[in-house]
Motif scaffolding. Structure first.
Motif, short mmCIF file in Angstrom:
data_model
loop_
_atom_site.label_atom_id
_atom_site.label_comp_id
_atom_site.label_asym_id
_atom_site.label_seq_id
_atom_site.Cartn_x
_atom_site.Cartn_y
_atom_site.Cartn_z
N LYS A 41 19.00 39.69 34.56
CA LYS A 41 20.14 39.29 35.35
C LYS A 41 19.76 37.76 35.20
O LYS A 41 20.49 36.71 35.45
CB LYS A 41 20.40 39.94 36.57
CG LYS A 41 21.45 39.16 37.33
CD LYS A 41 22.62 39.23 36.96
CE LYS A 41 23.72 40.36 37.04
NZ LYS A 41 24.98 40.21 36.40
N ALA A 95 40.50 42.79 33.22
CA ALA A 95 40.26 41.99 34.21
C ALA A 95 40.03 40.71 33.63
O ALA A 95 40.39 39.43 34.02
CB ALA A 95 39.37 42.28 35.20
N GLY A 140 40.01 40.32 47.32
CA GLY A 140 41.43 40.69 46.79
C GLY A 140 41.71 41.06 45.37
O GLY A 140 40.63 40.75 44.41
N ASP A 141 43.03 41.11 44.68
CA ASP A 141 42.85 41.44 43.56
C ASP A 141 43.41 39.97 42.71
O ASP A 141 44.32 39.28 43.10
CB ASP A 141 44.25 42.16 43.19
CG ASP A 141 44.29 42.59 41.78
OD1 ASP A 141 43.97 41.98 40.84
OD2 ASP A 141 45.10 43.75 41.68
N ILE A 142 42.58 39.56 41.85
CA ILE A 142 42.92 38.24 41.09
C ILE A 142 44.12 38.06 40.46
O ILE A 142 44.60 36.80 40.63
CB ILE A 142 41.67 38.00 40.14
CG1 ILE A 142 41.43 39.02 38.88
CG2 ILE A 142 40.43 37.56 40.95
CD1 ILE A 142 41.04 38.57 37.73
N ASP A 165 36.89 39.09 44.53
CA ASP A 165 36.48 40.23 43.98
C ASP A 165 37.23 41.43 44.96
O ASP A 165 37.66 41.04 46.17
CB ASP A 165 35.02 40.46 44.15
CG ASP A 165 34.74 41.54 43.23
OD1 ASP A 165 34.12 41.26 42.11
OD2 ASP A 165 34.98 42.90 43.43
N LEU A 166 37.49 42.36 44.51
CA LEU A 166 38.23 43.59 44.87
C LEU A 166 37.42 44.23 46.01
O LEU A 166 38.09 44.44 46.93
CB LEU A 166 38.64 44.63 44.01
CG LEU A 166 39.83 44.44 43.09
CD1 LEU A 166 39.69 45.63 41.86
CD2 LEU A 166 41.20 44.47 43.85
N LYS A 167 36.27 44.18 45.70
CA LYS A 167 35.37 45.06 46.66
C LYS A 167 35.02 44.18 47.90
O LYS A 167 34.24 43.23 47.89
CB LYS A 167 33.97 45.22 45.98
CG LYS A 167 34.10 46.07 44.84
CD LYS A 167 33.07 46.58 44.19
CE LYS A 167 33.16 47.35 42.94
NZ LYS A 167 31.98 47.11 41.98
N LEU A 217 31.83 36.50 34.65
CA LEU A 217 31.08 37.21 34.20
C LEU A 217 31.09 38.65 34.06
O LEU A 217 31.25 39.32 35.34
CB LEU A 217 29.53 36.81 34.69
CG LEU A 217 28.26 37.41 34.09
CD1 LEU A 217 27.96 36.97 32.62
CD2 LEU A 217 26.95 37.02 34.87
N HIS A 218 31.44 39.30 33.26
CA HIS A 218 31.68 40.72 32.84
C HIS A 218 32.80 41.31 33.84
O HIS A 218 32.66 42.27 34.38
CB HIS A 218 30.32 41.54 32.98
CG HIS A 218 29.15 41.14 32.01
ND1 HIS A 218 27.96 41.27 32.49
CD2 HIS A 218 29.31 40.75 30.93
CE1 HIS A 218 27.11 40.85 31.34
NE2 HIS A 218 28.04 40.46 30.39
N ALA A 219 34.02 40.56 33.89
CA ALA A 219 35.15 40.88 34.38
C ALA A 219 35.69 42.28 33.56
O ALA A 219 35.90 42.04 32.24
CB ALA A 219 36.18 39.94 34.44
N CYS A 261 36.37 37.76 39.73
CA CYS A 261 35.73 39.13 39.59
C CYS A 261 34.04 38.60 39.75
O CYS A 261 33.31 39.04 38.99
CB CYS A 261 35.75 39.72 38.40
SG CYS A 261 37.57 39.92 38.17
N CYS A 262 33.60 38.14 40.99
CA CYS A 262 32.50 37.60 41.12
C CYS A 262 31.27 38.75 41.46
O CYS A 262 30.13 38.42 41.20
CB CYS A 262 32.35 36.81 42.34
SG CYS A 262 33.02 37.53 43.75
N GLY A 263 31.92 40.04 41.91
CA GLY A 263 31.15 41.05 42.26
C GLY A 263 29.90 40.51 43.30
O GLY A 263 29.97 39.83 44.28
C1 LIG Z 1 30.88 44.19 36.44
S1 LIG Z 1 31.33 43.66 37.43
C2 LIG Z 1 30.58 42.14 37.50
C3 LIG Z 1 30.43 41.31 38.63
C4 LIG Z 1 29.77 39.87 38.51
N1 LIG Z 1 30.53 38.76 37.97
C5 LIG Z 1 28.42 40.14 37.76
O1 LIG Z 1 28.50 39.81 36.35
O2 LIG Z 1 27.35 40.60 38.39
C6 LIG Z 1 33.05 43.37 37.57
C7 LIG Z 1 33.67 42.99 38.70
O3 LIG Z 1 35.08 42.48 38.68
C8 LIG Z 1 35.67 43.20 39.87
N2 LIG Z 1 37.16 43.27 39.32
C9 LIG Z 1 37.59 43.95 38.49
N3 LIG Z 1 38.94 43.78 38.31
C10 LIG Z 1 39.39 43.17 39.50
C11 LIG Z 1 40.49 42.41 39.97
N4 LIG Z 1 41.92 42.72 39.23
N5 LIG Z 1 40.53 41.45 41.10
C12 LIG Z 1 39.21 41.19 41.50
N6 LIG Z 1 38.22 41.68 41.13
C13 LIG Z 1 37.99 42.47 40.10
C14 LIG Z 1 35.02 44.51 40.26
O4 LIG Z 1 35.25 44.91 41.78
C15 LIG Z 1 33.72 43.98 39.73
O5 LIG Z 1 32.91 43.67 41.01
#
Ligand SMILES: C[S@@+](CC[C@H](N)C(=O)[O-])C[C@H]1O[C@@H](n2cnc3c(N)ncnc32)[C@H](O)[C@@H]1O
Length: 389
Positions: free
Chosen positions: A166, A272, A249-251, A223-225, A266-268, A195-197
């Motif tokens: 990472k 996504a 929220g949902d992007i 991010d959604l979570k 990164l990795h959305a 999709c910052c996670g």
């Molecule tokens: C694999 S993780 C990557 C997180 C972070 N960018 C990283 O590299 O550590 C993907 C993330 O995308 C978010 N995600 C997926 N679809 C989304 C959406 N439609 N809106 C917001 N977040 C979303 C998920 O909740 C998750 O936290």
């Protein structure tokens, strides 16, 4: 650390200081350590936040590596490190020299006089610290407070074993940002991480702009979570990263209130990434940097007789769909007025999700050219999805 009386080591540390001054030091390998839990140390020049540093990397028998950086008092600091080893090899652009201490304490130093003579002669190559940065990116060293708070490094600045990949990933991502700085405003930059996670990358990027480049930055992470958003907001508060905002929220529904200068992701997962790219492009982002995650959509929907010789092999079908998906994403961005590239994010051994899609907004692109690209995009999609009839 002890301070052993030794003319040979005094002379060697003085020589290293001269090599540092003349940028002629390549590396120093220290072996036969006094400490029984160590294997060796390697000292090499590194450019950290644009400053010349010597980095001491110590390898221990439990397979861990510890880093320490020195940016001043090189002769004195190096001399202290030298005390703890019985063999020291100094490698420079001018030649090599070796120090050895035998079991009965007899010391030998060979090669130093030749190096000193060549240095005073003045004709030698210098080492670019960037040569080292090509192997590892040292924009982040591990010592940054935010890396410790996020659990990427420990209190001593050592990168935790399970966070090594990472760490390399976010370092490399920041390096990609460094290469597009001239495409961004000189100050007051608005950055979105969609999709910052857990936002390791967002913290690194904020730190880079705010603390390394000393620029004003607004960073918005979505991010959604809800749990990770809450956690990241707390960490940002504790770090005093005041211009970082975390939105749950949902992007797809997210309304970008500030003009996006830079959109990163990164990795959305799966589509996504497409939502990220559309959102960024629709809002006229100056630069988009996105490393996609797994792809599924095209693999499920492809319906192309001409490619059936590939699609009948499931592994190759997936690989082809991955490449087609990213190529289509780039073509779409190109048709929306971006200069696009597919780059490698990091060493492929670290992760297979390794493609960086880079899009930089072009100015003065002809409408005809964009229409032609849009037509090409539509035709390829129809070809792949069997909509040609
Ligand atoms: C694999 S993780 C990557 C997180 C972070 N960018 C990283 O590299 O550590 C993907 C993330 O995308 C978010 N995600 C997926 N679809 C989304 C959406 N439609 N809106 C917001 N977040 C979303 C998920 O909740 C998750 O936290």
């Amino acid at each position: 650390m002890k301070n052993v009386k030794s003319e040979a080591l005094d002379s060697l540390s003085n020589l290293v200081a001269l090599l540092v001054k003349d940028k002629a030091l390549k590396k120093i390998v220290l072996s036969k350590p006094d400490a029984s839990d160590e294997i060796k140390s390697v000292i090499s020049p590194k450019l950290i936040a644009n400053e010349y540093n010597l980095q001491i990397e110590t390898f221990s028998k439990d397979n861990k590596a510890y880093h320490r950086n020195i940016k001043e008092n090189f002769e004195k600091e190096i001399r202290l490190v030298f005390d703890n080893y019985s063999q020291i090899n100094v490698i420079s652009t001018v030649g090599e020299c070796q120090f050895m201490r035998s079991k009965n304490g007899k010391e030998t130093l060979i090669g130093d006089k030749k190096i000193k003579a060549k240095l005073s002669n003045g004709s030698f190559e210098t080492v670019s610290e960037n040569d080292n940065n090509k192997q590892k990116n040292y924009i982040l060293s591990g010592n940054e407070d935010f890396l410790k708070k996020l659990g990427i490094s420990d209190e001593s600045g050592r990168i935790r074993d399970k966070m090594q990949a990472k760490f390399r990933q976010i370092n490399k991502f920041v390096e990609h940002i460094e290469s597009i700085l001239d495409k961004l405003p000189k100050d007051n930059v608005n950055i979105y991480d969609l999709c910052c996670g857990k936002s390791y990358l967002s913290f690194a990027v904020y730190h880079y702009f705010k603390n390394v480049l000393k620029m004003n930055v607004q960073m918005i992470c979505v991010d959604l979570k809800s749990d990770v958003i809450e956690y990241c907001s707390n960490v940002a508060n504790r770090l005093g990263f005041d211009e970082m905002q975390f939105v749950c929220g949902d992007i797809i529904k997210y309304d970008m209130k500030l003009k996006p200068h830079l959109v990163i992701s990164l990795h959305a997962c799966d589509i996504a990434t497409d939502i990220v790219l559309n959102k960024a492009s629709e809002n006229g982002a100056d630069v988009i940097l996105s490393t996609p995650c797994c792809h599924h959509e095209l693999n499920h929907t492809i319906n192309c007789e001409a490619l059936s010789f590939v699609t009948k092999h499931s592994m190759l079908r997936q690989k082809m769909c991955d490449a087609l998906t990213d190529s289509l994403r780039l073509l779409k961005l190109e048709s929306e007025g971006y200069k696009v590239d597919a780059l490698e994010l990091i060493d492929p051994e670290d992760t297979p999700k390794n493609i960086m899609l880079r899009a930089i907004k072009k100015h003065n692109v002809s409408k005809d050219k964009l229409n032609e690209l849009k037509e090409q995009y539509k035709n390829i999609k129809n070809f792949l999805l069997g909509n040609n009839a």
